[in-house]
Design a protein around this motif. Structure first.
Motif, short mmCIF file in Angstrom:
data_model
loop_
_atom_site.label_atom_id
_atom_site.label_comp_id
_atom_site.label_asym_id
_atom_site.label_seq_id
_atom_site.Cartn_x
_atom_site.Cartn_y
_atom_site.Cartn_z
N GLU A 105 0.82 -1.21 0.00
CA GLU A 105 0.00 0.00 0.00
C GLU A 105 0.86 1.26 0.00
N GLN A 106 1.97 1.24 0.74
CA GLN A 106 2.84 2.41 0.83
C GLN A 106 3.88 2.44 -0.31
N ARG A 107 3.84 1.44 -1.19
CA ARG A 107 4.75 1.35 -2.33
C ARG A 107 6.22 1.38 -1.87
N VAL A 108 6.49 0.56 -0.86
CA VAL A 108 7.83 0.47 -0.31
C VAL A 108 8.65 -0.54 -1.11
N ASP A 109 9.83 -0.14 -1.55
CA ASP A 109 10.70 -1.03 -2.32
C ASP A 109 11.48 -1.97 -1.41
N LEU A 118 16.30 -7.64 5.86
CA LEU A 118 16.10 -6.85 4.66
C LEU A 118 14.96 -7.50 3.89
N VAL A 119 13.91 -6.74 3.64
CA VAL A 119 12.67 -7.30 3.09
C VAL A 119 12.31 -6.63 1.76
N THR A 120 11.96 -7.43 0.77
CA THR A 120 11.38 -6.94 -0.48
C THR A 120 10.16 -7.80 -0.79
N LEU A 121 9.37 -7.35 -1.76
CA LEU A 121 8.17 -8.10 -2.14
C LEU A 121 8.33 -8.83 -3.47
N GLN A 122 9.41 -8.56 -4.20
CA GLN A 122 9.59 -9.16 -5.52
C GLN A 122 10.99 -9.73 -5.66
N ARG A 123 11.07 -10.88 -6.32
CA ARG A 123 12.38 -11.49 -6.56
C ARG A 123 13.10 -10.82 -7.72
N ILE A 124 12.34 -10.43 -8.76
CA ILE A 124 12.93 -9.73 -9.90
C ILE A 124 12.95 -8.25 -9.58
N GLN A 125 14.13 -7.66 -9.46
CA GLN A 125 14.27 -6.30 -8.97
C GLN A 125 14.75 -5.35 -10.06
N SER A 126 14.36 -4.08 -9.90
CA SER A 126 14.93 -3.03 -10.74
C SER A 126 16.38 -2.81 -10.31
N GLU A 127 17.13 -2.11 -11.14
CA GLU A 127 18.53 -1.89 -10.84
C GLU A 127 18.72 -1.06 -9.56
N LYS A 128 17.85 -0.09 -9.34
CA LYS A 128 17.99 0.74 -8.13
C LYS A 128 17.79 -0.09 -6.88
N VAL A 129 16.83 -1.03 -6.91
CA VAL A 129 16.58 -1.89 -5.74
C VAL A 129 17.75 -2.85 -5.55
N ARG A 130 18.26 -3.40 -6.64
CA ARG A 130 19.39 -4.33 -6.54
C ARG A 130 20.61 -3.64 -5.93
N ILE A 131 20.91 -2.43 -6.41
CA ILE A 131 22.05 -1.69 -5.89
C ILE A 131 21.85 -1.35 -4.41
N ALA A 132 20.63 -0.90 -4.07
CA ALA A 132 20.34 -0.52 -2.69
C ALA A 132 20.48 -1.71 -1.75
N CYS A 133 19.98 -2.88 -2.16
CA CYS A 133 20.10 -4.08 -1.33
C CYS A 133 21.57 -4.42 -1.10
N GLU A 134 22.35 -4.29 -2.14
CA GLU A 134 23.79 -4.59 -2.04
C GLU A 134 24.48 -3.61 -1.09
N LEU A 135 24.15 -2.32 -1.18
CA LEU A 135 24.74 -1.31 -0.31
C LEU A 135 24.38 -1.56 1.15
N ILE A 136 23.10 -1.90 1.38
CA ILE A 136 22.64 -2.13 2.75
C ILE A 136 23.31 -3.36 3.34
#
Length: 296
Positions: A136-140, A269-287
């Motif tokens: 609902e909050q469109r959280v990546d 670290l939580v996401t809702l999708q396995r296939i990620q955009s590049e920004k989400v992939r990079i952010a997950c890696e940084l975190i």
């Protein structure tokens, strides 16, 4: 509902100038091209193309239909390109929901290189200790701490364990004695951050275990707020030791009963999708890299 594939075939036929050329362009047989055009004309109940053995031309209806169909196809191609750019480059807004205990951390500095090198990248941070609806909050990405914070539709990775310290500002003990037992500790002025897991506290020291029930005199709704109230000398609180280590080292905060340990709290670290955009992939890696360094 009209067949978008047939519309695409029609626009290709018009642009290529013949059925055969369209067939070559789309890697289809000429008969498949013919069938698609016939299907479209049947759906529209009007003729779109005048076809002879030597020439192909648009009818009046075909000309009108082509003008709109070409715009639809271009819009579809633009949409595909936009998604491809989003998938392959760190652009657009990235929304991260974090526990408020990370407000003072250096986690956000990990994104400096992305922010500096990609002007179209925007970072939206939601500091919340309550569990929010990610869809609902469109959280990546969400950073959630504790047990019972995950649901079946989430993809979660355990990235860290928060270790806790009982702390008070040095001003708090200007007119109070520092407790010498956990029983005395329980009677001090505790600051709560609305976490039911801390209604009672189980301490471990080697093989010894003690449980106390703190007297909470001040309540607030976030861990970060409890830290600020603690820094003002209003009472004692439970804080992630990583976040208050510098204040303890400087003498600003006093850590109580450091030999007695509270159970660590896992961070996911939580996401809702396995296939990620590049920004989400990079952010997950940084975190993940940030918390991996904290473990070292």
């Amino acid at each position: 509902m009209y067949d978008y594939k047939s519309i695409t075939i029609f626009t290709t036929v018009v642009e290529q100038g013949s059925m055969q050329a369209a067939a070559n362009q789309l890697s289809l047989t000429p008969s498949a091209i013919t069938q698609a055009i016939q299907k479209l004309e049947t759906q529209l109940n009007i003729k779109l193309l005048n076809r002879t053995t030597r020439k192909l031309s648009l009818t009046e209806a075909g000309d009108i239909f082509y003008q709109h169909a070409a715009k639809i196809q271009q819009s579809a191609e633009d949409a595909m390109k936009s998604v491809e750019i989003l998938r392959s480059q760190p652009i657009g807004q990235l929304t991260i929901a974090c526990v408020t205990g990370l407000t003072d951390s250096l986690l956000t500095s990990a994104f400096k290189s992305v922010l500096d090198n990609h002007p179209e990248f925007r970072l939206n941070l939601l500091f919340e200790d309550t569990v929010i609806d990610l869809l609902e909050q469109r959280v990546d990405i969400a950073l959630r701490a504790g047990s019972g914070v995950l649901s079946n539709n989430m993809i979660a990775r355990h990235i860290y364990d928060f270790k806790w310290a009982i702390v008070a500002h040095r001003q708090y003990f200007q007119d109070k004695a520092i407790p010498t037992s956990l029983a005395e500790l329980a009677k001090l002025d505790w600051i709560d951050f609305s976490n039911p897991n801390f209604n009672s506290l189980t301490f471990n020291n080697g093989n010894q275990k003690q449980v106390i029930t703190p007297i909470y005199r001040i309540s607030c709704n976030t861990l970060y707020a409890s830290r600020r109230l603690t820094m003002q000398g209003l009472g004692i609180s439970i804080q992630p030791i990583d976040d208050v280590q510098a204040d303890i080292a400087s003498g600003e905060l006093i850590q109580l009963f450091s030999d007695w340990q509270l159970p660590p709290v896992p961070l996911y670290l939580v996401t809702l999708q396995r296939i990620q955009s590049e920004k989400v992939r990079i952010a997950c890696e940084l975190i993940m890299n940030y918390f991996a360094k904290l473990k070292q």
